[in-house]
Each structure stands twice: as structure tokens, then as C-alpha cells.
Design a protein around this motif. Structure first.
Motif, PDB file in Angstrom:
ATOM      1  N   GLY A   1      37.452  26.635  37.029  1.00  0.00           N
ATOM      2  CA  GLY A   1      37.393  28.109  36.651  1.00  0.00           C
ATOM      3  C   GLY A   1      36.878  28.163  35.152  1.00  0.00           C
ATOM      4  N   ALA A   2      36.968  29.319  34.168  1.00  0.00           N
ATOM      5  CA  ALA A   2      36.109  29.482  33.218  1.00  0.00           C
ATOM      6  C   ALA A   2      36.238  28.311  32.028  1.00  0.00           C
ATOM      7  N   ILE A   3      37.593  27.957  31.783  1.00  0.00           N
ATOM      8  CA  ILE A   3      37.644  26.811  30.650  1.00  0.00           C
ATOM      9  C   ILE A   3      37.482  25.718  31.181  1.00  0.00           C
TER      10      ILE A   3
ATOM     11  N   ARG B   1      39.969  22.811  43.728  1.00  0.00           N
ATOM     12  CA  ARG B   1      40.546  22.690  45.079  1.00  0.00           C
ATOM     13  C   ARG B   1      39.382  22.527  46.203  1.00  0.00           C
ATOM     14  N   ARG B   2      38.228  23.065  45.905  1.00  0.00           N
ATOM     15  CA  ARG B   2      36.959  22.959  46.710  1.00  0.00           C
ATOM     16  C   ARG B   2      36.220  22.162  45.657  1.00  0.00           C
TER      17      ARG B   2
ATOM     18  N   LYS C   1      45.329  28.225  35.842  1.00  0.00           N
ATOM     19  CA  LYS C   1      46.255  29.274  35.427  1.00  0.00           C
ATOM     20  C   LYS C   1      47.552  28.400  35.237  1.00  0.00           C
TER      21      LYS C   1
ATOM     22  N   ASP D   1      49.498  27.723  38.364  1.00  0.00           N
ATOM     23  CA  ASP D   1      48.897  26.737  39.465  1.00  0.00           C
ATOM     24  C   ASP D   1      49.133  25.300  38.840  1.00  0.00           C
TER      25      ASP D   1
ATOM     26  N   ASN E   1      47.614  29.256  28.603  1.00  0.00           N
ATOM     27  CA  ASN E   1      48.359  30.158  27.644  1.00  0.00           C
ATOM     28  C   ASN E   1      49.904  30.508  28.208  1.00  0.00           C
TER      29      ASN E   1
ATOM     30  N   GLU F   1      38.702  30.400  22.307  1.00  0.00           N
ATOM     31  CA  GLU F   1      37.190  30.325  23.077  1.00  0.00           C
ATOM     32  C   GLU F   1      37.258  31.439  24.170  1.00  0.00           C
TER      33      GLU F   1
ATOM     34  N   ALA G   1      35.508  32.715  27.603  1.00  0.00           N
ATOM     35  CA  ALA G   1      34.877  32.397  28.727  1.00  0.00           C
ATOM     36  C   ALA G   1      35.130  33.072  30.275  1.00  0.00           C
TER      37      ALA G   1
ATOM     38  N   GLU H   1      49.478  35.879  34.628  1.00  0.00           N
ATOM     39  CA  GLU H   1      50.569  34.950  33.911  1.00  0.00           C
ATOM     40  C   GLU H   1      51.483  35.671  33.178  1.00  0.00           C
TER      41      GLU H   1
HETATM   42  N1  LIG Z   1      38.825  32.119  30.128  1.00  0.00           N
HETATM   43  C1  LIG Z   1      39.227  32.086  28.909  1.00  0.00           C
HETATM   44  O1  LIG Z   1      38.522  32.891  28.115  1.00  0.00           O
HETATM   45  C2  LIG Z   1      40.604  31.554  28.285  1.00  0.00           C
HETATM   46  C3  LIG Z   1      40.927  31.687  26.719  1.00  0.00           C
HETATM   47  C4  LIG Z   1      42.029  31.190  26.390  1.00  0.00           C
HETATM   48  C5  LIG Z   1      42.904  30.719  27.223  1.00  0.00           C
HETATM   49  N2  LIG Z   1      42.748  30.635  28.826  1.00  0.00           N
HETATM   50  C6  LIG Z   1      43.768  30.345  29.456  1.00  0.00           C
HETATM   51  O2  LIG Z   1      43.470  28.996  30.238  1.00  0.00           O
HETATM   52  C7  LIG Z   1      44.040  28.908  31.563  1.00  0.00           C
HETATM   53  C8  LIG Z   1      42.645  28.767  32.392  1.00  0.00           C
HETATM   54  O3  LIG Z   1      41.978  30.117  32.516  1.00  0.00           O
HETATM   55  P1  LIG Z   1      40.599  30.240  33.022  1.00  0.00           P
HETATM   56  O4  LIG Z   1      40.266  31.593  32.540  1.00  0.00           O
HETATM   57  O5  LIG Z   1      39.907  29.245  33.214  1.00  0.00           O
HETATM   58  O6  LIG Z   1      41.251  30.621  34.825  1.00  0.00           O
HETATM   59  P2  LIG Z   1      40.378  30.695  36.045  1.00  0.00           P
HETATM   60  O7  LIG Z   1      39.062  31.103  35.724  1.00  0.00           O
HETATM   61  O8  LIG Z   1      40.864  31.452  36.913  1.00  0.00           O
HETATM   62  O9  LIG Z   1      40.492  29.165  36.464  1.00  0.00           O
HETATM   63  C9  LIG Z   1      41.450  28.243  37.070  1.00  0.00           C
HETATM   64  C10 LIG Z   1      40.914  27.424  37.965  1.00  0.00           C
HETATM   65  O10 LIG Z   1      41.949  26.592  38.382  1.00  0.00           O
HETATM   66  C11 LIG Z   1      41.745  26.402  39.803  1.00  0.00           C
HETATM   67  N3  LIG Z   1      42.988  25.765  40.577  1.00  0.00           N
HETATM   68  C12 LIG Z   1      44.325  26.351  40.764  1.00  0.00           C
HETATM   69  N4  LIG Z   1      44.963  25.477  41.363  1.00  0.00           N
HETATM   70  C13 LIG Z   1      44.405  24.345  41.351  1.00  0.00           C
HETATM   71  C14 LIG Z   1      44.585  23.225  42.110  1.00  0.00           C
HETATM   72  N5  LIG Z   1      45.906  22.914  42.625  1.00  0.00           N
HETATM   73  N6  LIG Z   1      43.638  22.134  42.056  1.00  0.00           N
HETATM   74  C15 LIG Z   1      42.255  22.381  41.344  1.00  0.00           C
HETATM   75  N7  LIG Z   1      42.164  23.412  40.909  1.00  0.00           N
HETATM   76  C16 LIG Z   1      43.174  24.513  40.852  1.00  0.00           C
HETATM   77  C17 LIG Z   1      41.355  27.486  40.302  1.00  0.00           C
HETATM   78  O11 LIG Z   1      40.817  27.532  41.469  1.00  0.00           O
HETATM   79  P3  LIG Z   1      40.650  28.581  42.844  1.00  0.00           P
HETATM   80  O12 LIG Z   1      39.491  29.401  42.290  1.00  0.00           O
HETATM   81  O13 LIG Z   1      40.407  27.782  44.049  1.00  0.00           O
HETATM   82  O14 LIG Z   1      41.756  29.407  42.453  1.00  0.00           O
HETATM   83  C18 LIG Z   1      40.300  27.999  39.244  1.00  0.00           C
HETATM   84  O15 LIG Z   1      39.099  27.570  39.568  1.00  0.00           O
HETATM   85  C19 LIG Z   1      44.786  30.046  31.630  1.00  0.00           C
HETATM   86  O16 LIG Z   1      46.131  29.671  31.213  1.00  0.00           O
HETATM   87  C20 LIG Z   1      44.358  31.044  30.532  1.00  0.00           C
HETATM   88  O17 LIG Z   1      45.329  31.940  29.954  1.00  0.00           O
HETATM   89  C21 LIG Z   1      41.877  31.287  29.135  1.00  0.00           C
END
Ligand SMILES: NC(=O)c1ccc[n+]([C@@H]2O[C@H](COP(=O)([O-])OP(=O)(O)OC[C@H]3O[C@@H](n4cnc5c(N)ncnc54)[C@H](OP(=O)(O)O)[C@@H]3O)[C@@H](O)[C@H]2O)c1
Length: 292
Positions: A11-13, A32-33, A74, A77, A100, A123, A125, A262
Motif C-alpha cells: 500500500g502507500a507506506i 496479497r497479490r 493496516k 491486517d 498507527n 510521512e 503517502a 483503524e
Molecule cells: N499512508 C500514510 O500516509 C500513513 C502515514 C502514517 C502512518 N500510516 C499507517 O501505516 C499503516 C499502513 O497504511 P497505508 O496508508 O500504507 O495503508 P494501505 O495503503 O491500505 O496499505 C496497506 C496494504 O497492506 C496490504 N495487506 C493487507 N493484508 C495483507 C496480507 N495479509 N499480506 C500482504 N499484504 C497485505 C493491503 O493489501 P490489499 O490492497 O490487498 O488490501 C494494502 O496494500 C497504517 O497503520 C496507517 O495508519 C500511514
């Protein structure tokens, strides 16, 4: 040679870390894919950086993996993602948890055989077609909940900084996670519930709701023994709202996209702490019940 970095969660991070770390270490991005073979990162300054990266799925990952595993799913997961790979990992594999909230951090620190470091990052993203947009530079803090493995935290912070993500190893990550959680709890569930941008919390009718949440958070944090930020809770929350006024918080984005939020990782630990100390937390409880 720098040890391999396995990034779990495309995902984003995960994508931000993968593209950045690939410049300084061998990186595999696992989804996952299968993730896209080529990822593009758009920097906050508008520059693009394209990298071809080895991708993997839980089924295709070669065993045993030896290196550092960054868990970037997240919070809800995280445990399942780790479980799906555990048989392929050396038992002393270091983990870095990027979630988070405060839930999986303590559980995995107690259960996992290797070192577990927690990261908290500002950060920003989001995923874009074939890549990731690095929306804003921030700072990352990294450490073990009980202050162990300081050398490993220093090494990984240096690696991340070398990769262009400003990172510092710290001995107080536990407090920093609680601080971020408390600020998130005062902002994210409210903006998700009312589908507003962060800055709208400054106006009526939302301002008194934020104030009431801060009142509850102050009592819970005090009872839990978490030192307040130097500027105080009220100033911290309003400063973050001011600095992110134009943002749509991740919890709001999840609600708008019909994804789970979350809320458990953010509100759950606060409500559990309130129960432990017999404190009423009606605003936090109402937001928990209203979410998802
Ligand atoms: N984005 C930000 O700017 C940011 C900033 C600070 C903190 N965070 C924290 O960082 C964490 C991740 O956030 P994010 O924004 O990157 O979330 P996200 O974009 O939803 O990415 C999460 C990824 O995890 C994958 N996933 C879930 N289960 C899995 C598994 N069993 N095996 C492999 N991959 C799996 C998801 O795949 P699917 O697409 O298949 O569901 C998705 O691609 C969160 O806790 C968030 O609060 C994010």
C-alpha cells in the motif's frame, strides 16, 4: 552488504519504503497479490522516480527469508499478514511495525521471537496507479517498546535516513505511540463521522466536541501514566489540526472508500485504559460506537 529488506503490504507506506529503500538495500515488496513489477514514486516536489523491484506473494516468497521485515499493512491486517509468512521466516527475524494506533505493537513485542521495533511516522503517502505519491515529507521515530535493541534501531534509522526518509532511533517510542494515538483520537473519528476536513474542527459545532474529547484524553493519559507533550495536550491537538487543516484524514478516506477503519487500533486502547481506571469516556465511546 546491507541485509535484505522485506516489505509486507504493497500500500502507500509499503510502496514509499520499497522505492526509497531500493536505492540503498536489496528490497522485496510483498502483497496479497503480486505488486507491479515497476513502481513510480512522485516526490512532494513533483519529481518522479521509477524502480523495478522484485515482488512476491506469501506463496511465492522463497524460504527461509533472512533480513528485516517491515510490516506495512493496516493495524487490523498486521497479525494475519505476519501469520501467513511465519513459516518462511527465520525465527529471529527483526520486525519493524509501521501501524498507527497501539495494539499489535505490544502483542507482537511479547510473542515474536526476534527483535520488534515500532515506527511512528508523519510521512504522508497514498497509492496511485502503478506507484505511490509521497504527499508530504515528515519524520519517523523508531524504537523498541521497552527500549531494547538500541543498536538495531540505530542501524535501521540510519538506513532509512540514507534512503531519504528522515528517521531517528529513540528510547521512548512507547510514549510517542500513545501521543500520536491520542491526537489521532481527537481528530480522526470526528472527521470520519461528519465527513469533514480537519480544519473544519476549528468551527462550530465541532470545536466543543474536540474540547470535550481532549478533556477525556487528558484524564485517560494521566491515569495511564503517559507524560503529556511539553506544549500540553490542548495545544498539541489544536496545532496538529491547524497544520493539517486542508487534509482528509485517513479514517475519513477509508469511510468514503467503504473500507474498514483503524478505529479499534486508535480508540480501542483508550477505551480499555478508561475501563481499567474506572473513568467515564462518553465522547470516545460514542465515536467508537458510531464508527464502521
Ligand atoms: N499512508 C500514510 O500516509 C500513513 C502515514 C502514517 C502512518 N500510516 C499507517 O501505516 C499503516 C499502513 O497504511 P497505508 O496508508 O500504507 O495503508 P494501505 O495503503 O491500505 O496499505 C496497506 C496494504 O497492506 C496490504 N495487506 C493487507 N493484508 C495483507 C496480507 N495479509 N499480506 C500482504 N499484504 C497485505 C493491503 O493489501 P490489499 O490492497 O490487498 O488490501 C494494502 O496494500 C497504517 O497503520 C496507517 O495508519 C500511514
Amino acid at each position: 552488504m546491507t541485509s535484505p529488506q522485506l516489505i509486507v503490504g504493497s500500500g502507500a507506506i509499503g510502496r514509499l519504503l520499497a522505492v526509497r529503500l531500493a536505492g540503498v538495500a536489496p528490497v522485496t515488496l510483498l502483497g496479497r497479490r503480486a505488486p507491479p513489477a515497476e513502481l513510480t514514486l512522485t516526490s512532494p516536489e513533483g519529481h518522479t522516480l521509477a524502480r523495478r523491484l522484485p515482488g512476491a506473494t506469501p506463496a511465492s516468497l522463497g524460504a527461509p527469508f533472512r533480513g528485516t521485515l517491515h510490516l506495512t499493512t493496516k493495524a487490523y491486517d498486521a497479525q494475519a499478514a505476519l501469520d501467513s509468512l511465519a513459516a518462511k521466516l527465520a525465527p529471529d527475524t527483526p520486525l519493524v511495525l509501521w501501524q498507527n494506533g497501539y495494539g499489535v505493537q505490544r502483542t507482537l513485542t511479547q510473542r515474536w521471537g526476534g527483535p520488534v521495533l515500532c515506527a511512528t511516522t508523519s510521512e504522508g503517502a497514498y497509492v496511485s496507479e502503478g506507484g505511490v505519491v509521497h504527499a508530504g515529507h515528515g519524520e519517523t521515530f523508531l524504537g523498541h517498546l521497552d527500549g531494547e535493541h538500541a543498536d538495531l534501531a540505530e542501524q535501521l534509522a540510519a538506513l532509512l535516513s540514507h534512503a531519504g526518509l528522515h528517521c531517528r532511533a529513540v528510547g521512548d517510542i512507547d510514549t510517542r505511540l500513545w501521543h500520536k494515538l491520542a491526537v489521532n483520537a481527537a481528530i480522526n473519528p470526528l472527521v470520519a463521522r461528519w465527513r469533514i476536513r480537519n480544519g473544519q474542527l476549528r468551527d462550530r459545532p465541532f470545536r466543543p466536541l474536540v474540547e470535550a474529547l481532549i478533556d477525556e484524553l487528558v484524564l485517560v493519559m494521566k491515569a495511564e501514566g503517559i507524560a503529556p507533550p511539553a506544549e500540553g495536550w490542548r495545544a498539541r491537538v489544536w496545532r496538529v489540526i491547524e497544520g493539517t487543516a486542508n487534509n482528509r484524514a485517513s479514517m475519513l478516506q477509508d469511510v468514503l472508500a467503504g473500507r474498514p477503519t483503524e478505529r479499534e487500533a486508535i480508540l480501542g486502547p483508550l477505551l480499555a485504559a478508561a475501563r481499567r481506571h474506572a473513568l467515564a469516556a462518553p465522547q470516545l465511546s460514542a465515536l467508537y460506537d458510531a464508527a464502521d
